[in-house]
Write a protein that holds these residues in place. Structure first.
Motif, PDB file in Angstrom:
ATOM      1  N   LEU A 111       0.819  -1.216   0.000  1.00 49.79           N
ATOM      2  CA  LEU A 111       0.000   0.000   0.000  1.00 49.79           C
ATOM      3  C   LEU A 111       0.854   1.268   0.000  1.00 49.79           C
ATOM      4  O   LEU A 111       0.543   2.236  -0.713  1.00 49.79           O
ATOM      5  CB  LEU A 111      -0.932  -0.012   1.219  1.00 49.79           C
ATOM      6  CG  LEU A 111      -1.919   1.146   1.332  1.00 49.79           C
ATOM      7  CD1 LEU A 111      -2.850   1.175   0.139  1.00 49.79           C
ATOM      8  CD2 LEU A 111      -2.718   1.025   2.633  1.00 49.79           C
ATOM      9  N   GLY A 112       1.923   1.285   0.773  1.00 41.80           N
ATOM     10  CA  GLY A 112       2.725   2.494   0.894  1.00 41.80           C
ATOM     11  C   GLY A 112       3.325   2.952  -0.419  1.00 41.80           C
ATOM     12  O   GLY A 112       3.207   4.122  -0.811  1.00 41.80           O
ATOM     13  N   VAL A 113       3.974   2.033  -1.144  1.00 41.14           N
ATOM     14  CA  VAL A 113       4.605   2.411  -2.406  1.00 41.14           C
ATOM     15  C   VAL A 113       3.566   2.775  -3.457  1.00 41.14           C
ATOM     16  O   VAL A 113       3.792   3.670  -4.284  1.00 41.14           O
ATOM     17  CB  VAL A 113       5.535   1.272  -2.893  1.00 41.14           C
ATOM     18  CG1 VAL A 113       4.751   0.015  -3.202  1.00 41.14           C
ATOM     19  CG2 VAL A 113       6.342   1.709  -4.102  1.00 41.14           C
ATOM     20  N   SER A 138      -5.250   5.263 -12.210  1.00 40.15           N
ATOM     21  CA  SER A 138      -5.223   4.471 -10.965  1.00 40.15           C
ATOM     22  C   SER A 138      -5.032   2.977 -11.212  1.00 40.15           C
ATOM     23  O   SER A 138      -4.131   2.361 -10.621  1.00 40.15           O
ATOM     24  CB  SER A 138      -6.485   4.732 -10.148  1.00 40.15           C
ATOM     25  OG  SER A 138      -6.509   6.059  -9.685  1.00 40.15           O
ATOM     26  N   PRO A 139      -5.838   2.318 -12.058  1.00 37.79           N
ATOM     27  CA  PRO A 139      -5.611   0.876 -12.261  1.00 37.79           C
ATOM     28  C   PRO A 139      -4.280   0.553 -12.916  1.00 37.79           C
ATOM     29  O   PRO A 139      -3.618  -0.419 -12.534  1.00 37.79           O
ATOM     30  CB  PRO A 139      -6.799   0.444 -13.133  1.00 37.79           C
ATOM     31  CG  PRO A 139      -7.336   1.676 -13.731  1.00 37.79           C
ATOM     32  CD  PRO A 139      -7.050   2.780 -12.769  1.00 37.79           C
ATOM     33  N   VAL A 140      -3.868   1.379 -13.889  1.00 38.47           N
ATOM     34  CA  VAL A 140      -2.626   1.060 -14.606  1.00 38.47           C
ATOM     35  C   VAL A 140      -1.406   1.301 -13.721  1.00 38.47           C
ATOM     36  O   VAL A 140      -0.499   0.449 -13.645  1.00 38.47           O
ATOM     37  CB  VAL A 140      -2.542   1.886 -15.903  1.00 38.47           C
ATOM     38  CG1 VAL A 140      -1.179   1.707 -16.562  1.00 38.47           C
ATOM     39  CG2 VAL A 140      -3.640   1.466 -16.874  1.00 38.47           C
ATOM     40  N   LEU A 185      -5.666  -6.053  -5.589  1.00 42.44           N
ATOM     41  CA  LEU A 185      -5.492  -4.951  -6.537  1.00 42.44           C
ATOM     42  C   LEU A 185      -6.700  -4.020  -6.634  1.00 42.44           C
ATOM     43  O   LEU A 185      -6.515  -2.803  -6.746  1.00 42.44           O
ATOM     44  CB  LEU A 185      -5.131  -5.507  -7.917  1.00 42.44           C
ATOM     45  CG  LEU A 185      -3.635  -5.525  -8.215  1.00 42.44           C
ATOM     46  CD1 LEU A 185      -3.314  -6.396  -9.403  1.00 42.44           C
ATOM     47  CD2 LEU A 185      -3.132  -4.124  -8.459  1.00 42.44           C
ATOM     48  N   PRO A 186      -7.953  -4.495  -6.618  1.00 52.14           N
ATOM     49  CA  PRO A 186      -9.070  -3.531  -6.643  1.00 52.14           C
ATOM     50  C   PRO A 186      -9.062  -2.562  -5.467  1.00 52.14           C
ATOM     51  O   PRO A 186      -9.333  -1.359  -5.649  1.00 52.14           O
ATOM     52  CB  PRO A 186     -10.307  -4.439  -6.631  1.00 52.14           C
ATOM     53  CG  PRO A 186      -9.850  -5.707  -7.255  1.00 52.14           C
ATOM     54  CD  PRO A 186      -8.443  -5.876  -6.791  1.00 52.14           C
ATOM     55  N   PHE A 187      -8.753  -3.038  -4.272  1.00 52.76           N
ATOM     56  CA  PHE A 187      -8.713  -2.132  -3.119  1.00 52.76           C
ATOM     57  C   PHE A 187      -7.523  -1.180  -3.192  1.00 52.76           C
ATOM     58  O   PHE A 187      -7.637  -0.010  -2.815  1.00 52.76           O
ATOM     59  CB  PHE A 187      -8.678  -2.955  -1.829  1.00 52.76           C
ATOM     60  CG  PHE A 187      -9.925  -3.743  -1.588  1.00 52.76           C
ATOM     61  CD1 PHE A 187     -11.057  -3.136  -1.068  1.00 52.76           C
ATOM     62  CD2 PHE A 187      -9.986  -5.093  -1.888  1.00 52.76           C
ATOM     63  CE1 PHE A 187     -12.223  -3.860  -0.845  1.00 52.76           C
ATOM     64  CE2 PHE A 187     -11.148  -5.826  -1.674  1.00 52.76           C
ATOM     65  CZ  PHE A 187     -12.266  -5.205  -1.160  1.00 52.76           C
ATOM     66  N   LEU A 188      -6.393  -1.664  -3.679  1.00 48.21           N
ATOM     67  CA  LEU A 188      -5.259  -0.761  -3.882  1.00 48.21           C
ATOM     68  C   LEU A 188      -5.588   0.310  -4.911  1.00 48.21           C
ATOM     69  O   LEU A 188      -5.212   1.478  -4.754  1.00 48.21           O
ATOM     70  CB  LEU A 188      -4.033  -1.561  -4.337  1.00 48.21           C
ATOM     71  CG  LEU A 188      -3.380  -2.484  -3.294  1.00 48.21           C
ATOM     72  CD1 LEU A 188      -2.247  -3.275  -3.939  1.00 48.21           C
ATOM     73  CD2 LEU A 188      -2.871  -1.696  -2.102  1.00 48.21           C
ATOM     74  N   MET A 217      -7.817   2.966  -3.276  1.00 49.40           N
ATOM     75  CA  MET A 217      -7.038   3.840  -2.401  1.00 49.40           C
ATOM     76  C   MET A 217      -6.158   4.802  -3.213  1.00 49.40           C
ATOM     77  O   MET A 217      -6.040   5.986  -2.880  1.00 49.40           O
ATOM     78  CB  MET A 217      -6.172   2.994  -1.466  1.00 49.40           C
ATOM     79  CG  MET A 217      -6.946   2.121  -0.494  1.00 49.40           C
ATOM     80  SD  MET A 217      -7.870   3.101   0.707  1.00 49.40           S
ATOM     81  CE  MET A 217      -6.526   3.841   1.614  1.00 49.40           C
ATOM     82  N   CYS A 218      -5.572   4.312  -4.284  1.00 47.22           N
ATOM     83  CA  CYS A 218      -4.734   5.181  -5.118  1.00 47.22           C
ATOM     84  C   CYS A 218      -5.568   6.256  -5.807  1.00 47.22           C
ATOM     85  O   CYS A 218      -5.108   7.397  -5.971  1.00 47.22           O
ATOM     86  CB  CYS A 218      -4.000   4.330  -6.157  1.00 47.22           C
ATOM     87  SG  CYS A 218      -2.690   3.298  -5.476  1.00 47.22           S
TER      88      CYS A 218
END
Length: 341
Positions: free
Chosen positions: A129-131, A173-175, A228-231, A234-235
């Protein structure tokens, strides 16, 4: 004298009476022939599948009740493509749909190792999550710098938030999240499975009765598709927040204007499409990385090559899938910014 000559003649030229059959054929001792290896007219020994050996009787020693043979070899007709072997890239590419089908079949049957799945979910989600947030923050600010000034000169201040929201939700965001995860987790998957493959740990799992697909690959694929969907969500949030703060601090565009414009432009399908994209990207990253890992050969050098190649092929797959999904999801779109003008 005569007796001595007779004895000498009997020693030098022994007389042997051979049993004869009706066809006057010589009867040889079967054990002797078996010892020589003669078992019929055509005999093909092990280790030389491409030759047919034929033996022909040259000399018969009646004293030893044995025979001497001469071997004649003739090449056997080879099947077409018998010596052809596919390149490493081809059989690695063929392994991707095979592994994907095996994983899908095990998910449908419920054969999931939940402990490994939770461990891989922790690695792929919270520890990445951080990166992902840091990357999304600076990408959002750089994207804002590029076009906010141009929109301000055109008097389209109220369209800035809508453009930012659509760009982040549909593409950025997804890419961006998938690229970060491919570099971080895809390389890890390929390196781990490649090391296990060259050190024969996967064979040890099979000996112990554990299927490597159930124990190693399926948990990684499930973790990537879930994390990945939750990341991505958040992004998207952090990217929009950084863009709004930069617009307010540098260009004097109020955060309320940015958020109101984004709210008017966004539709629920934009968020749903981003989640679907990220899920597909997660499957591509995990399947390609695991496939490259389990087909690794050549020791430490092979592990390094597999890791590099897995990341590159994952990125290529992400970009191709992004084009296909975007053309399918947003083919008829084009009026999202009407409410922002």
């Amino acid at each position: 004298m005569m007796q001595t000559c007779c004895i000498h003649q009997s020693l030098t030229f022994p007389r042997r009476i051979l049993p004869r059959r009706d066809d006057a054929s010589i009867v040889f001792n079967p054990p002797k022939l078996c010892k020589l290896g003669f078992i019929g007219k055509h005999h093909q020994p092990l280790g030389s599948p491409s030759l047919i050996r034929q033996r022909r009787i040259l000399h018969v020693d009646l004293n030893a009740n044995d025979a001497i043979f001469e071997e004649e070899t003739s090449p056997e007709a080879e099947l077409p493509f018998s010596k052809w072997s596919p390149s490493k890239f081809i059989w690695r590419g063929l392994s991707v749909p095979i592994i994907a089908g095996q994983v899908l079949l095990r998910i449908l049957k419920g054969k999931i190792h939940w402990r490994n799945t939770l461990q891989q979910l922790e690695r792929t989600g919270p520890k990445s999550l951080g990166v992902c947030l840091l990357t999304s923050t600076f990408v959002g600010m750089a994207f804002t710098i590029q076009f906010v000034r141009e929109f301000t000169r055109l008097g389209l201040n109220r369209s800035i938030g809508g453009v930012l929201a659509l760009a982040f939700s549909r593409e950025l965001s997804p890419v961006i999240t998938s690229i970060v995860v491919a570099g971080r987790m895809g390389s890890a998957f390929a390196a781990e499975l490649g090391t296990m493959q060259v050190s024969e740990q996967t064979d040890t799992l099979r000996v112990l009765g554990a299927d490597p697909v159930d124990y190693l690959i399926t948990p990684r694929v499930i973790a990537s598709c879930l994390a990945l969907p939750f990341l991505t969500l958040m992004c998207f949030t952090v990217g929009m927040a950084s863009s709004a703060l930069l617009s307010d601090a540098v260009y004097g565009i109020s955060i309320n204007i940015i958020m109101d414009s984004a709210h008017r432009a966004l539709r629920p399908w934009d968020i749903v499409s981003a989640m679907i994209k990220s899920q597909v990207f997660g499957a591509i990253i995990s399947v390609i990385s695991c496939s490259w890992g389990v087909t690794t050969t050549g020791g430490a050098k092979g592990v390094g090559e597999s890791t590099t190649s897995a990341v590159v092929m994952s990125l290529v797959g992400i970009f191709i899938a992004d084009f296909v999904l975007s053309s399918f999801f947003f083919q008829g779109a084009g009026d999202s910014l009407k409410n922002c003008v």
